[in-house]
Enzyme design. Sequence first.
Site, mmCIF file in Angstrom:
data_model
loop_
_atom_site.group_PDB
_atom_site.id
_atom_site.type_symbol
_atom_site.label_atom_id
_atom_site.label_comp_id
_atom_site.label_asym_id
_atom_site.label_seq_id
_atom_site.Cartn_x
_atom_site.Cartn_y
_atom_site.Cartn_z
ATOM 1 N N ASP A 167 -133.298 49.253 39.634
ATOM 2 C CA ASP A 167 -133.436 48.925 38.219
ATOM 3 C C ASP A 167 -134.060 47.547 38.059
ATOM 4 O O ASP A 167 -134.872 47.132 38.899
ATOM 5 C CB ASP A 167 -132.047 48.975 37.550
ATOM 6 N N HIS A 204 -130.342 45.142 31.850
ATOM 7 C CA HIS A 204 -130.282 46.588 32.021
ATOM 8 C C HIS A 204 -129.588 46.955 33.337
ATOM 9 O O HIS A 204 -128.655 47.768 33.365
ATOM 10 C CB HIS A 204 -131.699 47.162 31.977
ATOM 11 N N SER A 412 -130.082 56.233 30.529
ATOM 12 C CA SER A 412 -129.955 55.179 31.535
ATOM 13 C C SER A 412 -128.497 54.890 31.858
ATOM 14 O O SER A 412 -128.165 54.524 32.990
ATOM 15 C CB SER A 412 -130.593 53.880 31.028
#
Length: 476
Positions: A167, A204, A412
């Site tokens: 990621d 994230h 996600s």
Amino acid sequence: MAPQRFREQFTQIQRSMPDVPLAVGPDDAGEFLYEKGVVLARDGEEARVVEDAVRQHFTTFAGLTPDHVRRASPETNRSGITRIRVADPGEGDGGGDPAVAGALRALSATEGRAGRRLISRNHVVSIAVNACPGDEPVPVAPGGRPNPAVADAAHDPESAVGVLVIDTGLMHDHRSYPLLAHTRGDAQVAECDDDGILQQYCGHGTFIAGLVAAVAPNTDITVRGTLNDAGAILESEFGEKLFEAVDRDGWPDVISLSAGTSNGRTDGLLGVDAFMRELRGRPTLLVAAAGNNGSATPFWPAAYADLPGYENAVLSVGALRGDGEFGACFSNHGGWVKAYAPGERLVSALTGFDSPVPYVYQHSTYDACRYGFTYACTCHHPRHTGVLSEEGGSGKPDQVMFEGLAQWSGTSFATPVAVGMIAAHMTAQAETDPRKARRQVMDATTEFAEVRGAHVPALLPPTWRPTQVSPPPARA
């Protein structure tokens, strides 16, 4: 025509890759992004076949000279992919690339005789799916709790399940969050811009690691910052980066991947084909996000779960809305999505544990759900005005402060919830085979949800708290 938010994200990703001219495909439909003027082929004989066929096509039909067709990067790499330049990438605009489309057509007959694909666009693989997560993060007031809440289990280095998160990198203060005290990996390259504003997709990877650790505290999590500050990478580089991650850290029990792309095909991504074939022969389980296009179009690498030979190696995960009873409006769906987990308004670590950090919303919410749903979905609730939406307008973007936890939505985040459930099962049952654990978890699932009229397996962690799903609030 691509939707508003896709257009905005196209601009955002192009800014993060200033040396890579990008186009929208196919034919400006807004399904994926790709590099202009370049196609991909496998190294060796197939690359030579592609070069010859494209050169003949352009010389005969497009009036271009053979010099337009040349290797952009002839060196051999682990992923076995060569970039072949077929045109000047500076020509035209971002609404498609006729030269690349012509190259694909030139090889169609040859591919039919060969029995497999020889050529591909060089797609952008991104967390920015359609082209963004389900929404942008929302601050959680100090004293808020993660959702899913932290499971009752201890971290034991001797028996911990190894999880590799591919990621964005970790935020500098991630260890201030107790669940991530033993998490390791790459640091986020640039957290804030020159004005001290948190950049769009920062946090994230940290958010995802926090979700895994909450559902399954007995995990050793490594986060690799494979994706850049806009969460995007070219397909030609992605396969190589995946190999680098497992070469560096060893093949883990589980890989959590919340990125991908559609490509208009049903046979995978050429750029990750070598990695996926090696994965198939390893004991590692890949858990991959189904994407946020609100579409049934296969999204890769998640859709490998539906290809022969990958049934046990890959688990594709879609997102459920806040009540856990139905699919989230943005979630991709279809038979290639094998499981669904909560993916709307989850709460995990973002950043700002050391001090509050400002964030300016990039996108405005919509007046109504862009996928036609009538509940208070993330398309339009909570309402905010974003800078990209208001460029050239009179609106002022909304700014918020993050301090610790955030609320965020997207496939996600459904993905690490599923990863956590499999890892927790491995710990509880002393199971060392993640693929066997995946089958056991799926076989034992008694919860189901409705997604576009289909009843699908719902992976609901015991510590997850449903959130209220109500009609959209009336506008003032």
